[in-house]
Design a protein around this motif. Structure first.
Motif, short mmCIF file in Angstrom:
data_model
loop_
_atom_site.label_atom_id
_atom_site.label_comp_id
_atom_site.label_asym_id
_atom_site.label_seq_id
_atom_site.Cartn_x
_atom_site.Cartn_y
_atom_site.Cartn_z
N PHE A 1 19.68 31.54 8.42
CA PHE A 1 18.95 30.39 8.94
C PHE A 1 19.08 30.24 10.44
O PHE A 1 18.63 29.26 11.02
N GLU B 1 15.76 29.98 12.30
CA GLU B 1 14.82 28.97 11.80
C GLU B 1 14.47 27.98 12.92
O GLU B 1 15.34 27.45 13.59
N ILE C 1 26.01 25.75 14.06
CA ILE C 1 25.06 24.70 13.67
C ILE C 1 23.74 25.32 13.24
O ILE C 1 23.15 24.93 12.23
N ASN C 2 23.29 26.34 13.97
CA ASN C 2 22.03 26.98 13.59
C ASN C 2 22.08 27.62 12.22
O ASN C 2 21.05 27.81 11.58
N TYR C 3 23.25 28.02 11.78
CA TYR C 3 23.38 28.63 10.46
C TYR C 3 22.99 27.65 9.35
O TYR C 3 22.69 28.05 8.24
N GLY C 4 23.00 26.37 9.66
CA GLY C 4 22.67 25.38 8.64
C GLY C 4 21.17 25.35 8.39
O GLY C 4 20.38 25.29 9.32
N GLY D 1 17.88 23.79 7.97
CA GLY D 1 17.38 22.47 8.33
C GLY D 1 18.05 21.91 9.57
O GLY D 1 17.79 20.79 9.98
N LEU D 2 18.92 22.73 10.20
CA LEU D 2 19.52 22.31 11.48
C LEU D 2 19.04 23.26 12.57
O LEU D 2 18.88 24.45 12.34
NI NI Z 1 19.12 26.48 11.27
#
Ligand code: NI
Ligand code: SF4
Ligand code: NI
Length: 709
Positions: free
Chosen positions: A308, A311, A391-394, A396-397
């Motif tokens: 993610f 994303e 944080i980017n790994y989340g 929807g974040l």
């Molecule tokens: Ni993300």
């Protein structure tokens, strides 16, 4: 036995089809018609890798296919013959696919990717070697139902595995709203023979990173077996062609798990095993490939994984956003005393997400206090940069930039899933503790969403940034007596060694001297070893005795000497994941630089991917060198060759990216603030002849320097 027969049948069908299509294509376009995949330096990579022919026209394919047909198709039911059938199927698949690209650079429509350009391979280089991407899964066929298939893909995504999809599973995933595309490390290759794009991707890893010479079949197979962590999940019924493709995977050393109940006589233990229970497929596949995962349990209601990272969350998809110039925002990692850090504590100062209306903008301050017996102030910046990734790994974040420029969004989907501001804390604590156990003992996170409090805390953060920058400025190659090695890429490029100094970042751009120092603290026996410079053998070119000794041993005795400050004489080697490449332009007496992001041609006559093909695999190639983007503005940028003033060409994109620093460096060096305007780019020309008049007109300094060669 039955498997061998099926493989033989399938391979015969595939080769027959390749022959038919090739004949048709030659009738239509002529034997001289060019054939190539877009954006690769490796022609038809499977052919290049396994038998070494440089295929450039349709006619050149004919003898290759004839040979495969004569040598590889053997009906006697033996495992060896089945593997040869598999190899034949790969050739056939590669040929069938390549034909689709004759006169058409983009035969596939979205979402299908078709051929994966070298750029993607190189981008995956570092994450693959450092384990961020622990493996590559190729899923082909059709799952028993869309939900089960989607769950499988989701599971692989959350484990950070690079997923390639072929056939109906793609539509199944899309129907189930699984995010696909490079941004999600989930690549929908296409249908049927498009599975070979997974194989030619792997083959290029061997050619580009492994330095395996083209046509060295045995070495290539060994490389694939030992260094490419790929496996296949075959879903749905197995017909002859599927079995033949499977045999191709086995030939490459990739184990296969199928959801079909195979009778024992059809199984090959360790290589081809059945697992009808979807919940157990991934586990079995990882075991067969011996991929070990770091399991981190993060108590947040969203999926977390590198899938993610890329994303994007557009404004209208966001529930709330922070920073980015629209509200104050900052993030700070601080080293703290043991008694000032309460491990696991998360405090939200200000409103929680429930008090933030849809589409709103709030301030956000993130303070991470870390205590560790081995923590050093120097590591604060290194750890702080990790916040971006974590944080980017989340799912929807979204997070961009850093420090007091950071900009974040939480998607409506994440909000719906129950994501709270405090979960940023959970995420960061879990990741810092699992990724940096050697330097992080206790972590506490404070999240500030209150407009008054943030104004006061942001001042503390800015003071810290300033102090850090001042210290960083003083960090020069002369001011330290120790450089660091990086041999992380040796898992792919066995002889490659990066030497990382304060003023020269690793060529992947991801490892600075401070990163290397921190990583050595974390894993003392790991890929970053301190090397005391020792006796200086050549001050101008940057050669030190101890660095040479280290290089000799850790390049498996293939390299004896290295110069840090020149491109022309025993320069640093390249593995394959460089951000940019430099090359000499003899006519202009200068050097050019092109980047992975720039796919166009350049004045040295080669595009990035072609150029990359000439200088990878851990060998020294004077006149060519892979570099990190930021090295260009270092004061140790090829000083022995004249430094920054030597640059005569770079893509506009890089000029833009380095703009301010380029101007600043040019002034420092007395080249003048307008030096950047003297550097040609693709709008000026893409041959030496085209750019020379421009350089002359603008009186580019390289024209008056000592001859480079
Ligand atoms: Ni993300
Ligand atoms: Fe690979 Fe060099 Fe980057 Fe280390 S510094 S990861 S060896 S490119
Ligand atoms: Ni590398």
């Amino acid at each position: 036995k039955q498997i061998c027969e099926l493989a033989y049948q399938g391979a015969s069908t595939a080769v027959g089809l390749a022959e038919k299509l090739l004949t048709e294509a030659i009738e239509k376009h002529g034997a001289e018609a060019p054939v190539k995949y877009p954006d690769t330096a490796y022609k038809l990579p499977i052919v290049t890798a396994l038998s070494g022919e440089d295929i450039t026209t349709l006619g050149e394919i004919v003898p290759v296919l004839q040979r495969i047909k004569a040598n590889n198709l053997r009906p006697e039911p033996e495992l060896g013959n089945a593997l040869l059938s598999g190899e034949a199927t790969l050739y056939a698949g590669e040929i069938i696919e390549a034909l689709r690209y004759v006169g058409n650079d983009q035969p596939d429509e979205a979402p299908y990717t078709g051929f994966l350009p070298d750029r993607i391979l190189r981008k995956c280089g570092v994450p693959l070697v450092d384990g961020t991407i622990p493996g590559v899964a190729v899923i082909t066929g059709k799952a028993k139902d869309a939900k089960a298939g989607a769950a499988l893909v989701k599971d692989l995504q959350s484990k950070g595995i690079l997923v390639m999809l072929v056939n109906d599973i793609i539509e199944q995933c899309i129907a189930e709203n699984i995010k696909v595309g490079l941004d999600y490390l989930t690549l929908p290759l296409g249908k049927f023979t498009q599975i070979v794009h997974a194989v030619n991707f792997a083959a290029r890893a061997g050619l580009a990173f492994g330095g395996v010479p083209k046509g060295e079949r045995e070495r290539m197979l060994e490389y694939q077996k030992n260094r490419v962590p790929a496996f296949v999940i075959a879903l749905g019924e197995l017909d002859a062609v599927t079995v033949a493709i499977g045999a191709g995977a086995l030939f490459m050393g990739f184990p296969i798990v199928t959801d079909q109940a195979l009778p024992p006589e059809l199984q090959i233990p360790g290589l081809l095993e059945p697992q009808p229970d979807y919940d157990k497929i991934v586990k079995l596949a990882l075991e067969l490939r011996n991929i070990k995962l770091k399991i981190v349990d993060i108590p947040v209601p969203i999926t977390v994984g590198p899938a993610f990272e890329g994303e994007t969350i557009r404004k209208k998809e966001a529930w709330v956003e922070f920073g980015g110039g629209r509200s104050p925002g900052f993030e700070l990692v601080r080293m703290a005393d043991a008694d000032h850090v309460e491990d696991g504590k998360i405090e939200v100062v200000g409103p929680e997400i429930d008090e933030m209306p849809e589409g709103s903008v709030f301030p956000l301050g993130i303070i991470v206090d870390i205590y560790g017996r081995k923590m050093q102030e120097d590591f604060e910046g290194v750890l702080e940069r990790r916040i971006h990734y974590f944080i980017n790994y989340g799912e929807g974040l979204w997070h961009v930039a850093q420090r007091d420029l950071c900009w974040l969004r939480i998607s409506k989907g994440a909000k719906e899933a129950g994501f709270k501001i405090r979960h940023f804390g959970e995420l960061l604590i879990a990741k810092f503790k699992s990724d940096y156990p050697a330097i992080v003992d206790r972590v506490q996170v404070t999240l500030i969403t209150d407009a008054q409090v943030i104004d006061e805390k942001i001042k503390i953060a800015r003071e810290k940034y300033q102090a850090r920058d001042a210290r960083l400025k003083g960090l020069t190659d002369e001011s330290v007596d120790t450089f660091y090695s990086c041999t992380l890429c040796q898992s792919f490029a066995p002889n490659h060694v990066c030497i990382v100094s304060p003023e020269r970042v690793g060529l992947c751009g991801a490892v600075s001297w401070l990163d290397a120092k921190a990583s050595n603290e974390i894993t003392p026996t790991g890929p970053n070893q301190p090397i005391t410079k020792g006796e200086c053998l050549d001050e101008a070119k940057g050669m030190w005795k101890n660095l040479n000794d280290f290089l000799y041993t850790s390049s498996n005795r293939t390299l004896e000497e290295v110069n840090l400050y020149t491109l022309m004489d025993k320069p640093m080697t390249s593995c394959g994941c460089f951000e940019a490449i430099m090359a000499v332009l003899p006519l202009t007496n200068g050097v050019m630089i092109t980047t992975r992001e720039h796919s166009g041609d350049t004045p040295c006559g080669m595009s990035f991917s072609t150029l990359a093909g000439t200088c990878g695999g851990g060998v020294q190639t004077p006149g060519f060198m892979g570099i990190g983007r930021r090295y260009v503005v270092s004061s140790k940028f090829i000083p022995a060759d004249g430094g920054l003033g030597r640059i005569v060409w770079m893509p506009k994109e890089l000029k833009e990216y380095l703009k301010d620093e380029l101007a600043e460096r040019a002034v420092q060096l007395g080249l003048g603030a307008d030096f950047v305007d003297k550097i040609a780019d693709e709008t000026v020309g893409i041959t030496e002849e085209e750019i020379l008049p421009f350089l002359e007109e603008r009186q580019h300094p390289a024209l008056k320097m000592d001859p480079l060669m």
